[in-house]
Design a protein around this motif. Structure first.
Motif, short mmCIF file in Angstrom:
data_model
loop_
_atom_site.label_atom_id
_atom_site.label_comp_id
_atom_site.label_asym_id
_atom_site.label_seq_id
_atom_site.Cartn_x
_atom_site.Cartn_y
_atom_site.Cartn_z
N GLN A 1 51.63 48.10 44.77
CA GLN A 1 50.34 48.05 45.46
C GLN A 1 50.21 49.19 46.46
O GLN A 1 49.15 49.82 46.57
CB GLN A 1 50.18 46.70 46.15
CG GLN A 1 49.96 45.54 45.19
CD GLN A 1 50.00 44.20 45.89
OE1 GLN A 1 50.69 44.02 46.88
NE2 GLN A 1 49.25 43.23 45.37
N LYS B 1 49.51 52.33 44.66
CA LYS B 1 48.12 52.35 44.18
C LYS B 1 47.18 52.71 45.33
O LYS B 1 46.22 53.48 45.15
CB LYS B 1 47.76 50.99 43.60
CG LYS B 1 46.33 50.88 43.07
CD LYS B 1 46.08 51.84 41.92
CE LYS B 1 46.83 51.41 40.66
NZ LYS B 1 46.47 52.24 39.49
N TYR C 1 38.65 52.96 38.90
CA TYR C 1 39.22 51.75 39.52
C TYR C 1 38.28 50.56 39.36
O TYR C 1 38.10 49.76 40.28
CB TYR C 1 39.52 52.02 40.99
CG TYR C 1 40.48 53.17 41.20
CD1 TYR C 1 41.83 53.01 40.90
CD2 TYR C 1 40.04 54.41 41.65
CE1 TYR C 1 42.72 54.07 41.06
CE2 TYR C 1 40.93 55.46 41.81
CZ TYR C 1 42.26 55.29 41.52
OH TYR C 1 43.14 56.33 41.67
N GLN D 1 39.56 47.10 40.22
CA GLN D 1 40.04 46.87 41.58
C GLN D 1 38.89 46.50 42.52
O GLN D 1 37.73 46.87 42.28
CB GLN D 1 40.75 48.13 42.12
CG GLN D 1 41.91 48.61 41.27
CD GLN D 1 43.08 47.65 41.25
OE1 GLN D 1 43.15 46.71 42.03
NE2 GLN D 1 44.02 47.87 40.34
N ILE E 1 44.53 44.42 45.52
CA ILE E 1 44.98 45.36 44.50
C ILE E 1 45.57 44.57 43.33
O ILE E 1 46.53 43.82 43.49
CB ILE E 1 46.03 46.34 45.05
CG1 ILE E 1 45.40 47.23 46.13
CG2 ILE E 1 46.62 47.19 43.93
CD1 ILE E 1 44.33 48.15 45.62
N LYS E 2 44.96 44.74 42.17
CA LYS E 2 45.45 44.05 40.97
C LYS E 2 46.39 44.97 40.21
O LYS E 2 46.09 46.14 39.98
CB LYS E 2 44.27 43.65 40.09
CG LYS E 2 43.29 42.71 40.77
CD LYS E 2 42.10 42.42 39.88
CE LYS E 2 41.08 41.54 40.60
NZ LYS E 2 39.88 41.29 39.77
#
Length: 204
Positions: A45, A48, A114, A117, A201-202
């Protein structure tokens, strides 16, 4: 009878302790694996988030100059206004339109990149003023930034409002990162800040 009962007790106690030992061992292993996975997820995460923060800096250098110390963009071309006025000169309009298009394209690309997200963006247009003894530089610097936003609205180059909010600010003759007195005229400029608002955050 007492001897037999005593002899029966100790093997049972040993079996119980052995069972407890294996239970504790299994719990330890499961806890270790869970914490390891959580740490790995946290690192992913964080990576990211760093990736997203780096992505918002991908603006064309023809128009933008990134200030790594103050984490903001300034425009390569200095936008000059007449003293005490907030009207954009015609010679700068196309340049500022191109600036708006660049930001609009960046936000569009980030939205696509994204899409999975929970991320929104804030674009801050900040006007600054040179210390030229004008009595009302703070409101004036705000109006100059607002003039840029109105130009973008007129030319339909505002970023996608579903993921991006545009804010206008004016720092007048204050603020940080100003040019020194011998270059005071350069403080009459427009700054751009693009701030990602990152939610959950995935991970894939």
């Amino acid at each position: 009878m007492t001897g037999k009962s005593s002899g029966f007790f100790w093997p049972s106690f040993t079996d119980l302790m052995t069972s407890l030992f294996f239970i504790m061992l299994v719990l330890y292993v499961l806890t270790y694996l869970k914490l390891t996975n959580q740490q790995r997820a946290t690192e992913q995460q964080l990576n990211k988030i760093k990736e997203i923060q780096a992505a918002v800096k991908e603006l064309p250098q023809d128009y933008f100059q990134y200030d790594s110390e103050y984490k903001r963009f300034s425009l390569v071309q200095n936008i000059e206004f007449k003293s005490g006025q907030d009207i954009i000169k015609p010679m700068y309009e196309q340049y500022l339109i191109d600036v708006g298009v660049s930001i609009k394209d960046l936000i569009s690309n980030l939205k696509s990149e994204y899409a999975q997200q929970d991320i929104k963006y804030v674009v801050i247009i900040e006007g600054m003023a040179s210390n030229d003894n004008y009595f009302d530089n703070y409101p004036l610097s705000y109006k100059r930034a607002w003039a840029v936003m109105k130009l973008w609205q007129r030319e339909n180059v505002m970023p996608d409002q579903s993921v991006c909010e545009v804010q206008v600010a004016g720092s007048g003759t204050g603020g940080i990162g100003r040019f020194p007195n011998n270059e005071e005229f350069k403080n009459q400029r427009i700054l751009i800040q693009i701030v990602p608002k990152i939610g959950e955050i995935k991970l894939e």
